[in-house]
Design a protein around this motif. Structure first.
Motif, mmCIF file in Angstrom:
data_model
loop_
_atom_site.group_PDB
_atom_site.id
_atom_site.type_symbol
_atom_site.label_atom_id
_atom_site.label_comp_id
_atom_site.label_asym_id
_atom_site.label_seq_id
_atom_site.Cartn_x
_atom_site.Cartn_y
_atom_site.Cartn_z
ATOM 1 N N TYR A 175 0.762 -1.138 -0.044
ATOM 2 C CA TYR A 175 0.052 -0.029 0.136
ATOM 3 C C TYR A 175 0.858 1.256 0.046
ATOM 4 N N LYS A 176 1.926 1.406 0.768
ATOM 5 C CA LYS A 176 2.655 2.579 1.094
ATOM 6 C C LYS A 176 3.530 2.611 -0.373
ATOM 7 N N ALA A 177 4.129 1.616 -0.748
ATOM 8 C CA ALA A 177 4.795 1.539 -1.886
ATOM 9 C C ALA A 177 3.958 2.339 -3.226
ATOM 10 N N MET A 178 2.662 1.906 -3.141
ATOM 11 C CA MET A 178 1.555 2.422 -4.248
ATOM 12 C C MET A 178 1.666 4.107 -3.890
ATOM 13 N N VAL A 179 1.442 4.300 -2.500
ATOM 14 C CA VAL A 179 1.372 5.806 -2.453
ATOM 15 C C VAL A 179 2.414 6.647 -2.817
ATOM 16 N N TYR A 180 3.672 5.995 -2.550
ATOM 17 C CA TYR A 180 4.848 6.764 -2.881
ATOM 18 C C TYR A 180 5.049 6.861 -4.198
ATOM 19 N N ALA A 218 9.400 5.311 -15.333
ATOM 20 C CA ALA A 218 9.132 4.005 -15.545
ATOM 21 C C ALA A 218 9.210 3.281 -14.301
ATOM 22 N N VAL A 219 10.110 3.907 -13.242
ATOM 23 C CA VAL A 219 10.184 2.744 -12.136
ATOM 24 C C VAL A 219 8.854 3.130 -11.374
ATOM 25 N N PRO A 220 8.398 3.923 -10.716
ATOM 26 C CA PRO A 220 7.216 4.143 -10.080
ATOM 27 C C PRO A 220 6.125 3.288 -10.770
ATOM 28 N N SER A 221 5.862 3.618 -12.197
ATOM 29 C CA SER A 221 5.063 2.722 -13.137
ATOM 30 C C SER A 221 4.944 1.443 -12.819
ATOM 31 N N ALA A 222 6.269 0.896 -12.952
ATOM 32 C CA ALA A 222 6.475 -0.536 -12.923
ATOM 33 C C ALA A 222 6.181 -1.085 -11.569
ATOM 34 N N VAL A 223 6.553 -0.140 -10.295
ATOM 35 C CA VAL A 223 5.940 -0.702 -9.209
ATOM 36 C C VAL A 223 4.581 -0.936 -8.962
ATOM 37 N N LYS A 224 3.715 0.083 -9.692
ATOM 38 C CA LYS A 224 2.081 -0.119 -9.434
ATOM 39 C C LYS A 224 1.830 -1.339 -10.444
ATOM 40 N N VAL A 225 2.559 -1.519 -11.606
ATOM 41 C CA VAL A 225 2.236 -3.081 -12.190
ATOM 42 C C VAL A 225 2.514 -4.205 -11.444
ATOM 43 N N PHE A 226 3.656 -4.349 -10.927
ATOM 44 C CA PHE A 226 3.900 -5.482 -9.995
ATOM 45 C C PHE A 226 3.203 -5.408 -8.695
ATOM 46 N N ASN A 227 2.545 -4.481 -8.115
ATOM 47 C CA ASN A 227 1.598 -4.527 -7.091
ATOM 48 C C ASN A 227 0.260 -4.897 -7.640
ATOM 49 N N TRP A 228 -0.195 -4.483 -8.488
ATOM 50 C CA TRP A 228 -1.447 -4.966 -8.929
ATOM 51 C C TRP A 228 -1.373 -6.543 -9.248
ATOM 52 N N ILE A 229 -0.467 -6.861 -9.949
ATOM 53 C CA ILE A 229 -0.328 -8.279 -10.222
ATOM 54 C C ILE A 229 -0.150 -9.304 -9.044
ATOM 55 N N THR A 230 0.627 -8.625 -8.129
ATOM 56 C CA THR A 230 0.596 -9.466 -6.719
ATOM 57 C C THR A 230 -0.629 -9.343 -6.120
ATOM 58 N N THR A 231 -1.417 -8.286 -6.219
ATOM 59 C CA THR A 231 -2.747 -8.428 -5.255
ATOM 60 C C THR A 231 -3.585 -9.277 -5.669
ATOM 61 N N THR A 275 4.092 11.869 -9.835
ATOM 62 C CA THR A 275 3.512 13.605 -9.802
ATOM 63 C C THR A 275 4.651 14.357 -9.834
ATOM 64 N N VAL A 276 5.629 14.156 -9.219
ATOM 65 C CA VAL A 276 6.863 14.881 -9.043
ATOM 66 C C VAL A 276 7.476 14.734 -10.688
ATOM 67 N N LEU A 277 7.863 13.401 -10.972
ATOM 68 C CA LEU A 277 8.512 13.561 -12.353
ATOM 69 C C LEU A 277 7.631 13.752 -13.473
ATOM 70 N N GLY A 278 6.101 13.978 -13.273
ATOM 71 C CA GLY A 278 5.506 14.284 -14.363
ATOM 72 C C GLY A 278 5.677 15.739 -14.783
ATOM 73 N N PHE A 279 6.550 16.652 -13.989
ATOM 74 C CA PHE A 279 6.717 17.892 -14.465
ATOM 75 C C PHE A 279 8.064 18.094 -14.720
#
Length: 622
Positions: free
Chosen positions: A337-342, A380-393, A348-352
């Motif tokens: 959960y916290k990895a998803m939030v971060y 790509a790193v935080p995006s990959a974190v989210k993908v791994f977390n969805w699959i693991t969920t 958000t930060v890198l998007g700018f």
């Protein structure tokens, strides 16, 4: 292990009076009795969500229809279609699209889908619907500002719609509206009144987004119920929060770009123009001086400073909703959960910091380009974190395959396949041969258009009972809609990668004159047939949506998915104010699924009540 469900509505968890849940709000049922105040100028966040969604659906039909029209031109460039003349009049004389109007269709398709469908459909609809319900608030921080936000959006839509019918045609400078095409009223027929209306519409749209964004941020920070700490918020709320922050910080930059564009168009300034020659004559201002000193690249910087955060303004709400839907329908806690939030925070930060990766071909210093490459690959790193977390969920979860679950899994698939091609385009050396080719269209549409669209569909199917007083959409129609859309979408956009790798440029009216590209005629027909099939499949969704909304069948239970979050604690038909009594108090994070022998433990159940229930049932506390 025998799973036991805790009734979300019983127990003393929400008999507490507290904080802003004190009922100085005995007007939760409120005084809206007239039709106009209930359905038109409503200040109830749930009604405003419906207004955004239904307006977005109408715009989606127009936007996707435009893409079908120009796909027909690409598939059968030498054929004539009398129906086109019936539909479009002088713009398709003899049943063949006018080349000038073809470019206007491409421009309006992009503008409508990015701003009026995806931004409004995701942020406008679901931030409005879910923020008060999931944080435990009666309504938005400013219901009046919320109502204004929709009406500015509506006015923007009306202006954009009017521009489709003027004699010189709608804007035709591409959805990015680059100067000099957009800055010179005489550059093309679509650079005249059509472009003026486009700019006016975008200005209204930006005001709407700012009013909405400020409201979302204020509500999340100030109006959470007792016990709802930041790290007890569902991932949907985190996603809406950072989406609003992105919009508030980046949309004003596009507004400034539009204002400078108006100055160049109407007042003879030179922010974006320099040494322009038309038919051999140098361009002069009203005082007879040569216009020089501006730079069209300045506009590109201003546009993409919004344009790249805009990608995340569209995709982040979808990410948040997919996280919630996958956890709820697989009855497993969100992994990390916290990895998803971060990771949402990092995006958000890198998007700018990545906007100029759209501009590698603009002549920028290669060293500056390499900095943007670094940040682009980093995102790509935080995006990959989210993908791994969805699959693991969902891994080994007890998955309930509702249409919402299918679209959420489809979102993950599209986000992976579309995101991977972004690694190629984010590398300046590879972007040079791929720039402005069909490869860019394939990447952009899969990762932003389709993935965000699938997130939107997932959200509508899942939270439909909250939008329409306990009614559910037809499951079988939803499943058919998913499979045709999923397979058809890949059939449309996957082949475009191969076209792009062979150098086929985008935005061309016809490839018949180019021997190299004419060989792709049959592939173009295949993609166009797929596009037509997918377009008509969306009417399954539209029929399902409106038929379900007006039907009289309602659920018997407030919580059809046995979910743990607060929105399912409101009555089946919630009035303005959401909860008839005191607002529930929160005692735990939102993803207590499959814990201590219980399938779901709602956020409102304290540990003490859990222990009492376990002692009564003779269950040992684990």
């Amino acid at each position: 292990m025998a799973h036991t469900d805790i009734d979300i509505h019983e127990g003393h968890a929400h008999d507490h009076e507290h904080g802003h849940g004190h009922d100085d709000h005995h007007d939760h049922e409120h005084h809206e009795t007239g039709f106009i105040m209930t359905y038109i100028f409503s200040m109830d966040h749930k009604m405003i969500a419906k207004q955004f969604l239904i307006t977005g659906i109408l715009w989606a039909i127009i936007g996707v229809l435009f893409s079908v029209l120009f796909r027909i031109q690409l598939a059968w460039p030498n054929e004539t279609f009398p129906i086109l003349e019936t539909l479009l009049g002088g713009w398709a004389e003899g049943g063949k699209l006018d080349p000038e109007f073809y470019y206007a269709l491409v421009t309006m398709h992009g503008t409508i889908m990015v701003f009026f469908v995806l931004t409004a459909g995701l942020s406008g609809t679901f931030s409005n619907l879910l923020i008060p319900l999931q944080v435990g608030a009666r309504d938005m921080a400013s219901p009046f500002m919320n109502m204004l936000s929709y009406w500015f959006f509506f006015i923007a839509g009306v202006i954009m719609f009017i521009s489709l019918f003027i004699q010189t045609g709608p804007a035709s400078g591409g959805w990015t509206a680059y100067p000099p095409l957009s800055a010179l009223q005489t550059a093309s027929s679509g650079s005249g009144m059509g472009m003026t209306l486009w700019i006016a519409s975008m200005a209204m749209f930006i005001v709407s987004s700012l009013l909405g964004g400020l409201n979302y941020v204020a509500t999340i920070l100030n109006m959470r119920t007792k016990g709802m700490t930041m790290f007890r918020m569902p991932l949907t709320i985190w996603a809406f929060f950072f989406t609003a922050v992105l919009g508030v910080l980046s949309f004003p930059v596009l507004l400034s770009a539009c204002i400078l564009l108006i100055f160049d168009r109407s007042f003879g300034t030179a922010f974006y123009l320099s040494d322009i020659f038309i038919n051999g004559e140098v361009l002069r201002n009203s005082a007879g001086q040569i216009i020089e000193g501006g730079s069209p690249i300045l506009y590109q910087h201003l546009f993409w400073f919004l344009g790249h955060p805009e990608v995340y303004i569209v995709i982040l709400p979808a990410m948040g909703m997919v996280s919630e839907i996958l956890a709820c329908n697989s009855k497993k806690a969100v992994f990390g959960y916290k990895a998803m939030v971060y990771s949402i925070m990092a995006i958000t930060v890198l998007g700018f910091l990545v906007w100029a990766h759209h501009m590698f071909m603009s002549g920028m210093n290669p060293f500056v380009g390499s900095i943007f490459v670094l940040f682009t690959l980093l995102i790509a790193v935080p995006s990959a974190v989210k993908v791994f977390n969805w699959i693991t969920t969902i891994w080994k979860g007890n998955i309930n395959y509702t249409p919402a679950t299918l679209f959420a899994v489809g979102f993950v698939s599209l986000f992976i396949s579309g995101g991977l091609t972004g690694i190629y385009l984010g590398n300046s050396a590879l972007d040079i041969p791929l720039h402005d080719s069909y490869f860019v269209i394939a990447h952009f549409h899969i990762v932003m258009g389709l993935a965000a669209g699938f997130g939107l569909f997932a959200g509508v199917y899942h939270w439909f009972p909250k939008l329409f007083g306990g009614k559910m959409m037809n499951k079988t129609m939803g499943e058919i809609h998913f499979w045709i859309t999923f397979v058809g979408s890949y059939c449309i956009f996957w082949p475009m990668h191969y076209l792009g790798m062979t150098g086929v440029p985008r935005r061309y009216y016809s490839f018949q004159e180019f021997e190299t590209f004419a060989v792709y005629g049959e592939l173009n027909i295949f993609m166009t047939v797929a596009a037509i099939v997918v377009f008509f499949a969306q009417f399954l969704f539209v029929i399902n949506f409106f038929a379900s909304a007006i039907s009289s069948r309602r659920m018997k239970t407030r919580n059809p998915y046995n979910a743990s979050t607060l929105e399912w604690t409101t009555p089946i038909e919630a009035g303005h104010g959401n909860w008839p009594g005191a607002i529930p108090e929160v005692h735990r994070w939102p993803y207590d699924y499959g814990k201590d022998g219980y399938e779901t433990i709602p956020q409102t159940v304290p540990d003490s009540q859990l222990n009492e229930l376990e002692r009564a049932k003779g269950v040992t506390v684990r």
